[in-house]
Motif scaffolding. Structure first.
Motif, PDB file in Angstrom:
ATOM      1  N   PHE A 127       0.805  -1.219   0.000  1.00 51.51           N
ATOM      2  CA  PHE A 127       0.000   0.000   0.000  1.00 51.51           C
ATOM      3  C   PHE A 127       0.843   1.277   0.000  1.00 51.51           C
ATOM      4  CE2 PHE A 127      -2.934  -3.205   1.675  1.00 51.51           C
ATOM      5  CZ  PHE A 127      -3.935  -3.083   0.721  1.00 51.51           C
ATOM      6  N   ASP A 128       2.140   1.135  -0.178  1.00 53.24           N
ATOM      7  CA  ASP A 128       3.019   2.302  -0.283  1.00 53.24           C
ATOM      8  C   ASP A 128       3.195   2.612  -1.769  1.00 53.24           C
ATOM      9  OD1 ASP A 128       4.928   4.259  -0.271  1.00 53.24           O
ATOM     10  OD2 ASP A 128       6.457   3.075   0.762  1.00 53.24           O
ATOM     11  N   TYR A 129       2.325   3.477  -2.289  1.00 48.50           N
ATOM     12  CA  TYR A 129       2.313   3.757  -3.715  1.00 48.50           C
ATOM     13  C   TYR A 129       3.531   4.564  -4.164  1.00 48.50           C
ATOM     14  CZ  TYR A 129      -2.398   2.095  -3.068  1.00 48.50           C
ATOM     15  OH  TYR A 129      -3.479   1.324  -2.738  1.00 48.50           O
ATOM     16  N   SER A 130       4.310   5.063  -3.234  1.00 49.06           N
ATOM     17  CA  SER A 130       5.487   5.851  -3.594  1.00 49.06           C
ATOM     18  C   SER A 130       6.743   4.991  -3.788  1.00 49.06           C
ATOM     19  CB  SER A 130       5.757   6.912  -2.523  1.00 49.06           C
ATOM     20  OG  SER A 130       6.152   6.291  -1.314  1.00 49.06           O
ATOM     21  N   ILE A 131       6.653   3.672  -3.584  1.00 53.79           N
ATOM     22  CA  ILE A 131       7.870   2.857  -3.676  1.00 53.79           C
ATOM     23  C   ILE A 131       8.450   2.798  -5.088  1.00 53.79           C
ATOM     24  CG2 ILE A 131       7.390   1.472  -1.628  1.00 53.79           C
ATOM     25  CD1 ILE A 131       6.524  -0.812  -3.408  1.00 53.79           C
ATOM     26  N   VAL A 132       7.656   3.131  -6.103  1.00 47.30           N
ATOM     27  CA  VAL A 132       8.189   3.132  -7.469  1.00 47.30           C
ATOM     28  C   VAL A 132       8.782   4.488  -7.858  1.00 47.30           C
ATOM     29  CG1 VAL A 132       6.682   1.294  -8.313  1.00 47.30           C
ATOM     30  CG2 VAL A 132       5.942   3.677  -8.484  1.00 47.30           C
ATOM     31  N   ASP A 133       8.511   5.510  -7.073  1.00 46.83           N
ATOM     32  CA  ASP A 133       8.969   6.866  -7.421  1.00 46.83           C
ATOM     33  C   ASP A 133      10.471   6.974  -7.688  1.00 46.83           C
ATOM     34  OD1 ASP A 133       6.367   7.714  -7.323  1.00 46.83           O
ATOM     35  OD2 ASP A 133       6.543   8.738  -5.386  1.00 46.83           O
ATOM     36  N   PRO A 134      11.337   6.359  -6.892  1.00 51.17           N
ATOM     37  CA  PRO A 134      12.774   6.498  -7.159  1.00 51.17           C
ATOM     38  C   PRO A 134      13.204   5.956  -8.532  1.00 51.17           C
ATOM     39  CG  PRO A 134      12.413   5.530  -4.991  1.00 51.17           C
ATOM     40  CD  PRO A 134      11.088   5.591  -5.675  1.00 51.17           C
ATOM     41  N   TYR A 135      12.408   5.059  -9.106  1.00 46.66           N
ATOM     42  CA  TYR A 135      12.791   4.426 -10.358  1.00 46.66           C
ATOM     43  C   TYR A 135      12.213   5.125 -11.592  1.00 46.66           C
ATOM     44  CZ  TYR A 135      13.819   0.921  -6.875  1.00 46.66           C
ATOM     45  OH  TYR A 135      14.282   0.282  -5.765  1.00 46.66           O
ATOM     46  N   LYS A 136      11.222   5.975 -11.398  1.00 50.89           N
ATOM     47  CA  LYS A 136      10.565   6.612 -12.549  1.00 50.89           C
ATOM     48  C   LYS A 136      11.535   7.455 -13.365  1.00 50.89           C
ATOM     49  CE  LYS A 136       5.816   6.651 -10.928  1.00 50.89           C
ATOM     50  NZ  LYS A 136       4.679   7.454 -10.482  1.00 50.89           N
ATOM     51  N   LYS A 137      12.298   8.321 -12.712  1.00 54.69           N
ATOM     52  CA  LYS A 137      13.236   9.172 -13.448  1.00 54.69           C
ATOM     53  C   LYS A 137      14.394   8.362 -14.009  1.00 54.69           C
ATOM     54  CE  LYS A 137      12.114  13.502 -11.251  1.00 54.69           C
ATOM     55  NZ  LYS A 137      12.524  14.602 -10.405  1.00 54.69           N
ATOM     56  N   GLN A 138      14.793   7.342 -13.273  1.00 51.23           N
ATOM     57  CA  GLN A 138      15.896   6.486 -13.729  1.00 51.23           C
ATOM     58  C   GLN A 138      15.500   5.738 -15.010  1.00 51.23           C
ATOM     59  OE1 GLN A 138      16.860   3.438 -10.868  1.00 51.23           O
ATOM     60  NE2 GLN A 138      18.258   2.399 -12.234  1.00 51.23           N
ATOM     61  N   LEU A 139      14.304   5.160 -15.032  1.00 45.11           N
ATOM     62  CA  LEU A 139      13.863   4.362 -16.172  1.00 45.11           C
ATOM     63  C   LEU A 139      13.282   5.206 -17.304  1.00 45.11           C
ATOM     64  CD1 LEU A 139      12.181   1.438 -14.231  1.00 45.11           C
ATOM     65  CD2 LEU A 139      14.283   1.323 -15.569  1.00 45.11           C
ATOM     66  N   PHE A 140      12.722   6.347 -16.951  1.00 41.73           N
ATOM     67  CA  PHE A 140      12.040   7.189 -17.927  1.00 41.73           C
ATOM     68  C   PHE A 140      12.542   8.625 -17.810  1.00 41.73           C
ATOM     69  CE2 PHE A 140       9.132   3.827 -16.483  1.00 41.73           C
ATOM     70  CZ  PHE A 140       9.014   3.117 -17.664  1.00 41.73           C
ATOM     71  N   PRO A 141      13.731   8.910 -18.344  1.00 42.77           N
ATOM     72  CA  PRO A 141      14.305  10.250 -18.205  1.00 42.77           C
ATOM     73  C   PRO A 141      13.440  11.339 -18.840  1.00 42.77           C
ATOM     74  CG  PRO A 141      15.791   8.789 -19.430  1.00 42.77           C
ATOM     75  CD  PRO A 141      14.609   7.994 -19.042  1.00 42.77           C
ATOM     76  N   ASP A 142      12.725  11.021 -19.922  1.00 48.85           N
ATOM     77  CA  ASP A 142      11.807  11.983 -20.521  1.00 48.85           C
ATOM     78  C   ASP A 142      10.463  11.882 -19.795  1.00 48.85           C
ATOM     79  OD1 ASP A 142      10.170  13.585 -22.042  1.00 48.85           O
ATOM     80  OD2 ASP A 142      10.777  12.736 -23.972  1.00 48.85           O
ATOM     81  N   GLN A 143      10.361  12.576 -18.685  1.00 59.14           N
ATOM     82  CA  GLN A 143       9.182  12.483 -17.830  1.00 59.14           C
ATOM     83  C   GLN A 143       7.914  12.992 -18.518  1.00 59.14           C
ATOM     84  OE1 GLN A 143       8.588  11.298 -14.319  1.00 59.14           O
ATOM     85  NE2 GLN A 143      10.106  10.070 -15.392  1.00 59.14           N
ATOM     86  N   ASP A 144       8.045  13.977 -19.398  1.00 59.76           N
ATOM     87  CA  ASP A 144       6.863  14.469 -20.118  1.00 59.76           C
ATOM     88  C   ASP A 144       6.275  13.373 -21.005  1.00 59.76           C
ATOM     89  OD1 ASP A 144       6.939  16.987 -18.951  1.00 59.76           O
ATOM     90  OD2 ASP A 144       8.116  17.865 -20.590  1.00 59.76           O
TER      91      ASP A 144
END
Length: 144
Positions: free
Chosen positions: A100-117
């Motif tokens: 239920f910790d929906y923020s656990i993927v946050d550290p990987y978002k920028k790493q895996l998807f540098p183009d956040q837009d």
């Protein structure tokens, strides 16, 4: 010959006992089933986007040990519209807190998807394809 039969019977009894014990021990972790109902004709597109944008995040959690297993399923035949779903993910988390910790993927978002837009637009579109989405925490039921 009698000794061989007795040894075989003891082995069979031991295997049966271990099998019964294994059936009563609850599986480790906390399981959640995620169901997705997609607009007609867009299930393949939705699944492709899910694999591209969400699955890599879950694989990072699997590598880290926060997620113990990831399984995907899709129905073979259609059901009625009210009970229809197109894609199901079964996630086993290490524990309920992580589930239920929906923020656990946050550290990987920028790493895996540098183009956040581009990532955000693709995720927005993926959710536009949905008619419904629901998550069901489940637990095993001991039958013996």
């Amino acid at each position: 010959m009698k000794k061989v039969k007795i040894v075989i019977l003891v082995i069979i009894a031991s295997i049966t006992s271990f099998s019964a014990i294994a059936q009563t021990v609850p599986a480790p972790g906390f399981t959640i089933e995620n169901y997705y109902k997609v607009k007609w004709g867009h299930a393949d597109e939705f699944i492709a986007l899910w694999k591209k944008n969400h699955y890599p995040l879950l694989k990072k959690l699997l590598e880290k040990g926060d997620v113990l297993s990831i399984k995907a399923e899709t129905p073979i035949i259609h059901s009625s519209e009210d009970s229809r779903w197109d894609f199901k993910i079964i996630l086993v988390f290490k524990n309920e807190h992580l589930a239920f910790d929906y923020s656990i993927v946050d550290p990987y978002k920028k790493q895996l998807f540098p183009d956040q837009d581009a990532y955000q637009k693709a995720e927005q579109y993926r959710f536009e394809l949905l008619l419904a989405h629901w998550d069901v925490p489940v637990e095993a039921v001991t039958l013996n």
